[in-house]
Enzyme design. Structure first.
Site, PDB file in Angstrom:
ATOM      1  CG  HIS A 202      -1.908   1.140   1.217  1.00 32.18           C
ATOM      2  ND1 HIS A 202      -2.743   1.399   0.154  1.00 32.18           N
ATOM      3  CD2 HIS A 202      -2.180   2.102   2.152  1.00 32.18           C
ATOM      4  CE1 HIS A 202      -3.491   2.453   0.436  1.00 32.18           C
ATOM      5  NE2 HIS A 202      -3.155   2.893   1.620  1.00 32.18           N
ATOM      6  CG  ASP A 219      -4.328   5.476   3.631  1.00 31.05           C
ATOM      7  OD1 ASP A 219      -4.375   5.055   2.452  1.00 31.05           O
ATOM      8  OD2 ASP A 219      -4.378   4.721   4.611  1.00 31.05           O
ATOM      9  CB  CYS A 267      -2.817   2.647  -3.022  1.00 30.89           C
ATOM     10  SG  CYS A 267      -1.713   1.260  -3.387  1.00 30.89           S
TER      11      CYS A 267
END
Length: 343
Positions: A202, A219, A267
């Site tokens: 991630h 995030d 991501c």
């Protein structure tokens, strides 16, 4: 004896003569029938008139929605490429060419060769590698250094920076990265961007505001990262102590209003988009829907080794002191706080 009542209505009129109640009832129904006939004649005449002039009238889509469908409004695509730019980006992501010659180097960005296999990770559904993130953020750093204005004073770290900073058994290794910025005075920068790879699974972005001594974590999955915040807060404090001899108090927060990721592969693209908007001083106008267009734009700009600024980005960079960062109203989640940062 009474005479026989043979005509229609004679019985009712006879009863009406015997009492007022029957007369009133008969009068009410007679009036209602006359009004109904009058209204019916009016609507019949109106229908005949409409049929007569119908060929000269435009079609009514609300009357026949299936026969005359309303034209669909085109969706906004602020990151889309067009024409030759789209053709160049698509050719670099061709899957058949990547299978034939995966090691062919397409471009070298900041001494980092990008092969067809590496560029193929920009296709939808693929994870971004360190080479792509470093190469794109390198272009962003060069654009900020050349642009000045709102983009001036922006420094972008490598994707390996946080891994080295967090490599010691204690979880903090300042001496390992102390010389990484020997030619850069971070305390004089307005903004430092740190891409962080968590467990090779991630990507997140840390925004270090060196003047306000504040850290904001972006995030796309809205997770909390206390270890990342602790390490970067200590690093900022040590940088101020080493370069200015000042002990500073660092604050940190997670950006709850960041655009939300809807899959498990974008991501890294979100991190590059966040970094671009923050560095150029524009609204963070990204979402899951624009990820395919942003991947194409990344491919084209890496091949050109330069960013192609949109109108809002060029205007923000040309305006002195315009560095306000915000999240669009339609991109915020319900119940989340508004985020607005000044750099």
């Amino acid at each position: 004896p009474r005479q026989a009542l043979t005509r229609p209505g004679e019985k009712m009129r006879a009863r009406a003569r015997q009492g007022g109640r029957g007369e009133r009832a008969f009068g009410y129904w007679r009036t209602s029938l006359r009004r109904l006939c009058s209204a019916t004649g009016y609507w019949l005449r109106l229908a005949r008139l409409r049929r007569a002039i119908a060929p000269s009238l435009p079609p009514n889509p609300m009357r026949h929605p299936m026969r005359h469908p309303m034209p669909a409004r085109p969706a906004a695509r602020p990151w889309a490429l067009e024409g030759s730019e789209l053709a160049v980006a698509s050719a670099a992501l061709d899957s058949q060419a990547a299978r034939r010659s995966p090691n062919e180097v397409l471009v070298v960005v900041r001494n980092e060769p990008l092969s067809r296999r590496t560029m193929s990770r920009l296709r939808p559904g693929e994870w971004l590698s360190d080479e792509l993130v470093n190469g794109y953020l390198g272009l962003l750093a060069e654009s900020c250094a050349a642009g000045g204005g709102a983009a001036g004073g922006v420094h972008v770290m490598s994707t390996f920076f946080f891994a080295k900073l967090n490599s010691s058994p204690s979880g903090y290794n300042y001496e390992g990265v102390r010389r990484w910025t020997k030619n850069v005075d971070l305390c004089a920068c307005s903004l430092v961007l740190v891409p962080v790879n968590l467990g090779d699974s991630h990507w997140i972005l840390a925004q270090l505001d060196m003047q306000r001594k504040h850290i904001e974590v972006w995030d796309s999955l809205h997770h909390q990262h206390p270890q990342c915040v602790r390490v970067l807060s200590q690093y900022m404090a040590d940088e101020w102590l080493a370069r200015r001899g000042k002990r500073v108090q660092v604050t940190a927060a997670h950006c709850d209003g960041a655009p939300l990721q809807r899959n498990g592969s974008d991501c890294g693209v979100f991190v590059c988009a966040f970094a671009r908007c923050l560095a150029l001083g524009t609204v963070v106008d990204v979402s899951q829907a624009v990820m395919p267009d942003f991947r194409m734009r990344m491919s084209f700009e890496l091949l050109q080794r330069a960013l192609t600024l949109r109108e809002c980005e060029a205007r923000a960079r040309a305006t002195p002191g315009s560095g306000s960062i915000s999240v669009p109203r339609e991109k915020r989640l319900p119940g989340r706080r508004k985020v607005r940062r000044h750099h």
